[in-house]
Write a protein that holds these residues in place. Structure first.
Motif: not given
Length: 106
Positions: A19-34
């Motif tokens: 749950d500490d990882c939010v994937v905003l876009e899978t490709y190309p990857p864009h993530l928010h990681v707590h």
């Protein structure tokens, strides 16, 4: 590098951070990681935490992703700069390798 390998890597980050990882876009990857210390969820011992935004471009992993801190607790500006510099250096070191999990670990 094949798109499916990058997608598998995004899944791996999700598996590690849940749950500490939010994937905003899978490709190309864009993530928010707590990112926070692994203290078995004893939040009173988590004095430092940060939310990293990792945004890769279409050339990833040959071109390192853009990495920034968008939120933090217990990190002054100097420490934030030091942390980002360390992560970006690691990204350059790992150029052309899949690196999302490794960058979060740094």
């Amino acid at each position: 590098m094949a798109e499916d390998e990058v997608l598998i890597e995004v899944d791996a980050v999700q598996a590690v951070y849940g749950d500490d990882c939010v994937v905003l876009e899978t490709y190309p990857p864009h993530l928010h990681v707590h990112i926070k210390p692994r203290t078995a969820d004893v939040s009173s011992q988590q004095f430092v935490e940060a939310v990293l935004t990792i945004r890769a471009g279409p050339q990833y992993p040959n071109e390192p992703p853009n990495i920034n801190i968008i939120e933090s607790k217990g990190l002054d500006e100097q420490r934030q700069k030091h942390l980002i510099t360390g992560i970006r250096d690691k990204a350059c070191e790992l150029s052309s390798c899949l690196m999302l999990v490794a960058l979060c670990e740094v």
